[in-house]
Motif scaffolding. Structure first.
Motif: not given
Length: 458
Positions: A286-289, A331-338
């Motif tokens: 909803e609030a895009l990354e 955290r979003a960065f770490r979630d998307r790019f493990p």
């Protein structure tokens, strides 16, 4: 790794103050057209007006590109509105289709401007992908892509195997590929427009904060040390329009935070899948990354957890570093790019964007007591702000443009405070709550943090 230890930049990773700042406005002056704001909209308007032989003076509170034009992530995209089904519901099939065509037009005109002016801004015309990060997002994304394609947009849904064939990172499960547009360096773009404006004889005054715009038969722009009278005034101030009394009732300024990683080595890029065409990616939250692989082999991204200021007035004191926002972005960065667990965040930056209730830009090309404006590009301003400058110039020069009737006055006025504050905070809470549910599902699917695939040997 302490992601919050990374520095917060004063402007952005793309742009800093120019080596040749133009002098502030001092004393009283006059022009055929006065433009307030030296971003993509203001500079594009100035260039088009000068090409038509109009005398133009432009005032900018800091330096050209210091606002959202030089701080965004650099996605040139034909996205418009919340999504195509919502556009059809709000405006009907015919006008919704016209708005989609307008968004494509904005991309094409920006590409043409880059070529015409010879701006070297690292433009990569590979399109952008709105991607699902969880299976629950696929149905809505597929429906929106199908509706956009039927309306004439160059959009195609990418199944999982097509995403992997493109070499896109594995966190992005499927997606809608917008063929028009791509990614670029927004700092170089706005600097190129600034150079073109100066070369054409635009009278440019940087370091000039506007105190008031007085409408009338001969509107006046008042600054701390002078005034500028004109036949017409263009407000190209985007989020900062709300700081001018009586203007910007349609927009809500939000403060958005971005980051850039340290450069990736060959093994890191390979672990992501290669990402050979460097498509920009933004997620179906909803609030895009947003994320992209730059030519300097860094990841630029962010946009999660925007902040709102009471009164819809952007303020420097509520801008800048904010631990909670940076934590959410990291955290979003770490979630998307493990796969990049050992790659540090190099720095953060942020800036004010302008949103509207309709998710469509607020464009008023017909002078109201001598003043026209364009603002509220809802995170898609690289294309729309640049192309809108030409529309405003056409309107001021008395040249009819079919796009004007399609996009004019699409953004409704918002309620006054405190109702606006309550509505904005409530909406942000709902949006962030829905996204938090999606993110928890993604983490549950991924398993314990740190369980990323092993790095390839260097």
């Amino acid at each position: 790794m302490n992601d919050l230890a990374a520095p917060f930049l004063g402007t952005s990773a793309w742009i800093d103050a120019p080596e040749d700042p133009r002098p502030p406005l001092a004393g009283d002056a006059r022009a055929d057209v006065a433009i307030v704001g030296g971003g993509l909209t203001g500079l594009s308007t100035a260039i088009a007006l000068r090409d038509a032989g109009v005398d133009v003076a432009l005032v900018e509170r800091a330096f050209c590109g210091a606002g959202a034009s030089g701080r965004n992530a650099g996605h040139l995209t034909p996205t418009i509105g919340k999504d195509m089904p919502t556009l059809r519901m709000m405006f009907g099939e015919e006008r919704a289709g016209a708005l989609v065509r307008f968004a494509d037009h904005c991309v094409a005109r920006t590409e043409a401007r880059i070529a015409e002016l010879g701006i070297a801004c690292d433009y990569q015309p590979s399109g952008n992908v709105m991607a699902a990060v969880h299976a629950s997002q696929e149905r809505r994304l597929r429906r929106a892509a199908d509706a956009a394609a039927k309306a004439g947009a160059r959009v195609a849904f990418l199944e999982a195997d097509a995403m992997r064939a493109r070499g896109l990172p594995g966190a992005f499960l499927c997606g809608a590929h917008e063929a028009a547009g791509g990614t670029l360096d927004p700092g170089h773009l706005v600097r190129g427009l600034r150079a073109a404006a100066l070369a054409r004889g635009v009278r440019l005054h940087e370091g000039t904060e506007v105190r008031e715009v007085v409408p009338g038969a001969k509107p006046v722009v008042r600054t701390r040390d002078g005034s500028l009278e004109a036949d017409r005034v263009v407000l190209a101030t985007n989020a900062w329009t709300r700081t001018l009394r009586g203007h910007g009732r349609e927009i809500v300024p939000l403060y958005v935070t971005l980051f850039e990683s340290a450069p990736l080595d060959d093994a890191h890029v390979a672990a992501l899948g290669g990402w050979p065409s460097r498509e920009g990616v933004y997620t179906a939250h909803e609030a895009l990354e947003s994320y992209r692989l730059t030519s300097r082999r860094t990841i630029v991204g962010g946009s999660k957890a925007p902040r709102y200021a009471f009164g819809s007035r952007p303020r420097e004191r509520v801008a800048g570093a904010h631990a909670g926002t940076q934590r959410a972005v990291a955290r979003a960065f770490r979630d998307r790019f493990p796969e990049l667990a050992d790659v540090p965040i190099a720095h953060y930056w942020g800036g004010w964007i302008a949103m509207t209730l309709s998710f469509l830009p607020s464009i008023s090309p017909r002078p109201a007591r001598g003043v026209v404006h364009a603002a509220g590009f809802n995170g898609h301003g690289v294309a729309q702000a640049t192309a809108t400058g030409e529309l405003l110039a056409s309107a001021l020069a008395g040249r009819p443009d079919p796009w004007l009737d399609i996009v004019a006055d699409c953004a409704p006025a918002l309620p006054p405070e405190p109702a606006r504050w309550l509505a904005a905070r409530g909406l942000l809470a709902v949006v962030q709550g829905l996204d938090a549910i999606t993110d928890r599902r993604v983490r549950a699917r991924a398993g314990p943090r740190g369980a990323a695939p092993p790095r390839r040997a260097r």
